[in-house]
Design an enzyme around this catalytic site. Structure first.
Site, PDB file in Angstrom:
ATOM      1  N   LYS A 267     -10.724 -11.701  -9.397  1.00 41.37           N
ATOM      2  CA  LYS A 267     -11.793 -10.697  -9.445  1.00 41.37           C
ATOM      3  C   LYS A 267     -11.240  -9.336  -9.865  1.00 41.37           C
ATOM      4  CE  LYS A 267     -12.071 -10.092  -4.408  1.00 41.37           C
ATOM      5  NZ  LYS A 267     -11.465 -11.331  -3.891  1.00 41.37           N
TER       6      LYS A 267
ATOM      7  N   LYS B 206      -4.442 -15.460 -15.107  1.00 40.10           N
ATOM      8  CA  LYS B 206      -4.973 -16.024 -13.860  1.00 40.10           C
ATOM      9  C   LYS B 206      -6.380 -15.470 -13.602  1.00 40.10           C
ATOM     10  CE  LYS B 206      -4.119 -15.788  -8.850  1.00 40.10           C
ATOM     11  NZ  LYS B 206      -5.173 -15.024  -8.237  1.00 40.10           N
TER      12      LYS B 206
ATOM     13  N   LYS C  77       0.839  -1.200   0.000  1.00 37.83           N
ATOM     14  CA  LYS C  77       0.000   0.000   0.000  1.00 37.83           C
ATOM     15  C   LYS C  77       0.879   1.257   0.000  1.00 37.83           C
ATOM     16  CE  LYS C  77      -4.527   1.140   1.147  1.00 37.83           C
ATOM     17  NZ  LYS C  77      -5.800   0.458   1.239  1.00 37.83           N
TER      18      LYS C  77
END
Ligand code: ADP
Ligand code: TRP
Length: 311
Positions: free
Chosen positions: A193, A190, A111
């Site tokens: 989502k 791959k 992050k």
């Protein structure tokens, strides 16, 4: 019997990659283990700030767990936030570990590397997860490879506590679920989502058809590789050789056959999922929370005494 503990964040619908890559193996392991599976709603709060979405997702995870074959009478299915001992123990661990130690965590580092601001919950995420695992004297933690570091942090938290206050926590071991190979998505990458290339695990037949029809096919090779690579997860090589020879060049027929195979796997699970009423879901969570809380509280009585807050 070994004690198994695992969790999923209530962050959205599952796809067949999640099932074939992780959940199916967890269900297998649960046959010979004493298990707890948790809906990590407090962990989800580190990223999700949408009341309705979270409220909607939590019962969905219960339905997913039961539909893939977990038996709520045997396995304890519960919500993290219903057992406040998790947050309580996490605080105690927070007071034992150092800031530089937590700064090594991948989720936090990623992050920061992206220039985003991490909230304090994300920073201490590993200690809440350590509490999840350690409260129940867990032996094995089946997770995807991305969660390996978190289980290492749990071991570290256990060691720090045991050194400071005496032997209290068992050392858990991650059980990394080696995927049935990586399940490819509709574009050949791959399935994930975040790539928008998924085949939903509990979609309607129409949704599955739509996803399968969108599989990218190129006309260069002998067979449509992207279709074949997903099909391999459902049929043997011999069966597929026969099928792909018979329908050589007929992509529509091959995709129809794949839809049927996916349907055969999903439809019993879909029925099971639909058979659960809202009241059933509530009851599973109520019962799960009561059973989990009892064990967690037993552990916390010992912990509170050891750290000195029970006078
Ligand atoms: P996504 O990539 O869709 O965000 P998650 O990271 O939530 O999926 O995955 C949850 C678990 O499902 C992972 O730990 C991993 O083991 C499994 N998984 C996800 N996608 C795949 C895939 N394409 N093939 C195999 N396993 C997968
Ligand atoms: N961090 C896990 C994930 O994002 C979810 C999780 C929370 C978990 N607590 C856990 C997994 C304890 C295993 C054990 O997938």
């Amino acid at each position: 019997m070994q004690r198994l503990f695992t969790g999923l964040q209530p962050s959205g619908s599952l796809h067949i990659g999640n099932y074939l890559g992780a959940l199916k193996q967890t269900v297998e392991l649960l046959k010979d283990a004493d298990g707890l599976v948790m809906i990590a709603d407090y962990h989800a709060l580190t990223t999700l700030k949408d009341t309705e979405q979270l409220r909607k997702n939590i019962p969905e995870v219960v339905r997913d767990y039961v539909a893939v074959g977990m038996d709520p009478k045997k396995t304890i299915i519960f919500q993290q936030s219903s057992v406040s001992q998790h947050a309580e123990l996490a605080w105690i661990f927070d007071c034992l570990v150092t800031v530089p130690f937590l700064m090594q965590a991948h989720a936090y580092k990623d992050k920061v590397a992206k220039g985003l601001e991490a909230n304090a919950g994300l920073f201490t995420y590993p200690m809440l997860m350590a509490a999840d695992i350690l409260l129940y004297d867990t032996d094995i933690v089946p997770v995807g490879a991305d969660q390996r570091q978190h289980v290492e942090y749990a071991r570290e938290a256990a060691a720090k506590f045991n050194t400071a206050f005496g032997e209290t926590f068992k050392t858990p071991q991650e059980k990394i679920l080696e995927s049935v190979a990586v399940v490819p998505g509709t574009d050949g990458k791959k399935m994930s989502k975040s790539y928008g290339n998924t085949i939903p695990l509990f979609g309607t037949k129409e949704e599955i058809q739509k996803a399968v029809m969108s599989i990218v096919t190129d006309s260069t090779g002998d067979r449509p590789e992207n279709v074949y690579n997903i099909h391999r997860l459902f049929k043997s090589e011999e069966e597929l050789d026969a099928l792909y020879t018979e329908h050589k060049g007929k992509y529509k027929a091959l995709k129809d056959a794949l839809v049927e195979d996916i349907e055969a796997m999903i439809s019993p699970m879909r029925e099971k999922r639909a058979s659960l009423s809202d009241a059933d879901v509530k009851e599973i969570l109520r019962d799960g929370a009561a059973r989990a809380r009892e064990q967690a509280e037993k552990k916390m009585v010992d912990v509170r005494q050891k750290v000195g807050v029970s006078i």
